[in-house]
Motif scaffolding. Structure first.
Motif, short mmCIF file in Angstrom:
data_model
loop_
_atom_site.label_atom_id
_atom_site.label_comp_id
_atom_site.label_asym_id
_atom_site.label_seq_id
_atom_site.Cartn_x
_atom_site.Cartn_y
_atom_site.Cartn_z
N ASP A 47 -0.40 0.84 -12.51
CA ASP A 47 1.03 1.07 -12.68
C ASP A 47 1.41 2.49 -13.10
O ASP A 47 2.59 2.84 -13.06
CB ASP A 47 1.60 0.08 -13.70
N ASN A 48 0.46 3.31 -13.53
CA ASN A 48 0.85 4.63 -14.02
C ASN A 48 0.30 5.77 -13.17
O ASN A 48 0.26 6.92 -13.61
CB ASN A 48 0.40 4.81 -15.48
N GLY A 49 -0.17 5.43 -11.95
CA GLY A 49 -0.64 6.47 -11.07
C GLY A 49 -2.07 6.90 -11.29
O GLY A 49 -2.53 7.85 -10.65
N GLU A 50 -2.78 6.25 -12.20
CA GLU A 50 -4.19 6.58 -12.43
C GLU A 50 -5.00 6.39 -11.14
O GLU A 50 -5.92 7.15 -10.85
CB GLU A 50 -4.75 5.72 -13.56
N LEU A 51 -4.64 5.34 -10.39
CA LEU A 51 -5.30 5.06 -9.11
C LEU A 51 -4.22 4.87 -8.05
O LEU A 51 -3.46 3.91 -8.09
CB LEU A 51 -6.15 3.79 -9.21
N GLN A 52 -4.13 5.83 -7.12
CA GLN A 52 -3.14 5.72 -6.06
C GLN A 52 -3.71 4.82 -4.96
O GLN A 52 -4.87 4.96 -4.56
CB GLN A 52 -2.80 7.09 -5.49
N LEU A 53 -2.87 3.92 -4.46
CA LEU A 53 -3.28 2.91 -3.51
C LEU A 53 -2.64 3.18 -2.16
O LEU A 53 -1.41 3.36 -2.07
CB LEU A 53 -2.89 1.52 -4.01
N GLU A 54 -3.47 3.19 -1.10
CA GLU A 54 -2.99 3.47 0.26
C GLU A 54 -3.45 2.35 1.19
O GLU A 54 -4.63 2.00 1.20
CB GLU A 54 -3.57 4.79 0.77
N LEU A 55 -2.52 1.81 1.96
CA LEU A 55 -2.82 0.73 2.90
C LEU A 55 -2.72 1.27 4.32
O LEU A 55 -1.64 1.67 4.77
CB LEU A 55 -1.82 -0.42 2.71
N ALA A 56 -3.86 1.32 5.03
CA ALA A 56 -3.88 1.73 6.44
C ALA A 56 -3.57 0.49 7.28
O ALA A 56 -4.38 -0.43 7.36
CB ALA A 56 -5.24 2.32 6.81
N GLY B 54 5.26 -2.50 -11.69
CA GLY B 54 5.13 -1.05 -11.65
C GLY B 54 4.10 -0.56 -10.65
O GLY B 54 3.85 0.65 -10.57
N CYS B 55 3.51 -1.46 -9.88
CA CYS B 55 2.44 -1.09 -8.94
C CYS B 55 2.99 -0.89 -7.54
O CYS B 55 3.73 -1.74 -7.02
CB CYS B 55 1.36 -2.17 -8.93
N ARG B 56 2.64 0.22 -6.93
CA ARG B 56 3.02 0.50 -5.55
C ARG B 56 1.77 0.70 -4.69
O ARG B 56 0.82 1.36 -5.12
CB ARG B 56 3.87 1.77 -5.46
N ILE B 57 1.81 0.15 -3.49
CA ILE B 57 0.79 0.41 -2.47
C ILE B 57 1.50 1.08 -1.31
O ILE B 57 2.33 0.45 -0.64
CB ILE B 57 0.11 -0.89 -2.01
N TRP B 58 1.19 2.33 -1.06
CA TRP B 58 1.85 3.08 0.01
C TRP B 58 1.32 2.61 1.37
O TRP B 58 0.13 2.45 1.56
CB TRP B 58 1.62 4.57 -0.16
N ILE B 59 2.23 2.40 2.31
CA ILE B 59 1.87 1.91 3.64
C ILE B 59 1.76 3.10 4.58
O ILE B 59 2.71 3.88 4.74
CB ILE B 59 2.93 0.92 4.16
N ARG B 60 0.59 3.25 5.20
CA ARG B 60 0.35 4.38 6.11
C ARG B 60 0.12 3.84 7.51
O ARG B 60 -0.98 3.43 7.87
CB ARG B 60 -0.87 5.18 5.64
N ARG B 61 1.18 3.81 8.30
CA ARG B 61 1.05 3.46 9.72
C ARG B 61 0.90 4.74 10.52
O ARG B 61 1.65 5.69 10.35
CB ARG B 61 2.28 2.69 10.20
N GLY B 62 -0.09 4.76 11.42
CA GLY B 62 -0.32 5.95 12.21
C GLY B 62 -0.95 7.08 11.43
O GLY B 62 -0.99 8.22 11.90
N ASN B 63 -1.43 6.80 10.24
CA ASN B 63 -2.05 7.81 9.39
C ASN B 63 -3.43 7.37 8.94
O ASN B 63 -3.88 7.71 7.85
CB ASN B 63 -1.19 8.08 8.14
#
Length: 401
Positions: A226-235, A271-280
């Protein structure tokens, strides 16, 4: 220049075939493709013409699937579809100067039956599985035939092994499916630590896998999530659109946040976000410290980029316990997996703990980085494999028949 037919049998094989096909087009050849299973979408995306109509099946191809997957293949008529494709091949084979096989015993047999000259890229087989490659019957007999003008392996160990077994030279020139990611210079914005999530590309298994990955994320400490210690990316592949994605993740109390011009969409829970990366996809591989993976080719590409991979075994039909174990033998000591039954809460908790341990280890253990670098070269080879293979195939067409 020649007229070439690409023959493949699975999603990963189609991807490699499309990349090799583009390299062959660059060499000046007229290239068409006959995918024996699936829709052959990578060929469409590469602008390579397909022979006949195609059909998608939920298992993605005849091969390494669960018992449920094999039964599904029969119910869906995949075997009958394959036989129809083989008959079509025999009818049109005389149009082509060379058949280029990408796959395993099924397209190898089909190419032999076509009675045309053949070049074969054995992307589905490796001696890393058991130390000595045991090709299924009648693959070895076909490969010894004078119809097969060149054989390419997916790693040097297999090339050495098969050269002895077949008593003919087998080449290792690299892997075309590595070329897009090895040459991809894209990077995501800097992050202190980054975890890439790879749920695979085949539906409906993709949906099941994504829900399992979200359950692992739920097990991570809030301080990390929740505090950005681990950034999460979903391909994520484009076939799972936002409306379906939103309904799916709601099962785990996640919701979809729309993106903007300077910010991608995201899955959010608290507070947790998983960024969605389509085409990336390439950017996620390049920029992540660790890949949490439920896929085949994607894991190979990650290892080829010298990134450690943590597997999460799913319910199948493709990414099963057996498939994951075979993948670890194929890709070596930089692929990790928590013990336990697929989907069991204890297994998910162990996987979450391994995420924490491995992300910390990556930053502190120079030996792990050295092992990742070594295995990337040994298991997948350098960039440019598609171009080298295409040039070698071109030389075949200049030889007297």
């Amino acid at each position: 220049m020649g007229r070439l037919l690409l023959l493949s049998n699975g999603h990963g094989e189609d991807l490699s075939g499309a990349l090799l096909g583009r390299a062959l087009q660059t060499e000046g050849h007229d290239v068409e493709a006959l995918p024996l299973v699936g829709k052959g979408q990578p060929y469409r995306d590469a602008g390579i013409g397909l022979i006949g109509g195609t059909q998608e099946f939920s298992t993605g191809g005849l091969g390494y699937t669960s018992l449920r997957g094999r039964l599904t293949e029969l119910v869906q008529g995949q075997v009958i579809y394959l036989l129809r494709r083989l008959i079509r091949l025999l009818r049109i084979a005389k149009r082509y100067d060379l058949v280029v096989v990408i796959g395993d015993v099924i397209p190898v047999m089909a190419a032999w039956l076509s009675r045309r000259p053949v070049a074969t890229y054995l992307v589905a087989y490796s001696s890393h599985y058991e130390g000595r490659l045991r090709l299924p019957w009648p693959c070895s007999d076909c490969l010894r035939s004078p119809r097969f003008k060149a054989i390419f392996s997916r790693d040097q160990l297999s090339a050495d092994d098969l050269s002895i077994q077949l008593q003919r030279h087998v080449n290792f020139l690299g892997n075309p499916f590595m070329d897009p990611v090895l040459s991809d210079a894209q990077r995501l914005p800097p992050a202190h630590r980054r975890l890439g999530l790879l749920p695979g590309s085949r539906r409906p298994e993709l949906e099941q896998n994504l829900l399992l990955l979200l359950r692992v994320i739920d097990q991570l400490p809030e301080a990390w999530r929740d505090n950005g210690e681990l950034q999460l990316e979903l391909a994520l592949v484009s076939s799972l659109q936002d409306v379906e994605l939103s309904a799916l993740v709601a099962q785990g109390q996640w919701h979809l946040e729309a993106g903007s011009d300077n910010k991608p969409s995201a899955l959010r829970r608290g507070g947790c976000r998983i960024w969605i990366r389509r085409g990336n996809f390439g950017a996620v591989l390049h920029s992540s410290d660790l890949l949490l993976c439920m896929a085949g080719t994607a894991a190979e590409q990650a290892v080829g980029l010298a990134r450690p991979v943590l597997q999460l075994v799913g319910q199948g039909p493709q990414f099963t316990e057996g498939f994951a174990e075979a993948q670890r033998r194929l890709l070596g000591p930089t692929v990790f997996c928590a013990p336990g039954e697929a989907g069991d809460p204890v297994t998910l908790a162990r996987t979450a703990q391994m995420v924490l341990d491995l992300v910390e280890r990556i930053h502190q253990d120079a030996d792990l980085k050295s092992v990742c670098d070594r295995e990337a070269v040994n298991r997948l080879g350098p960039a440019g494999g598609g171009g080298r293979m295409a040039a070698s195939i071109s030389r075949l067409l200049t030889l007297p028949r």
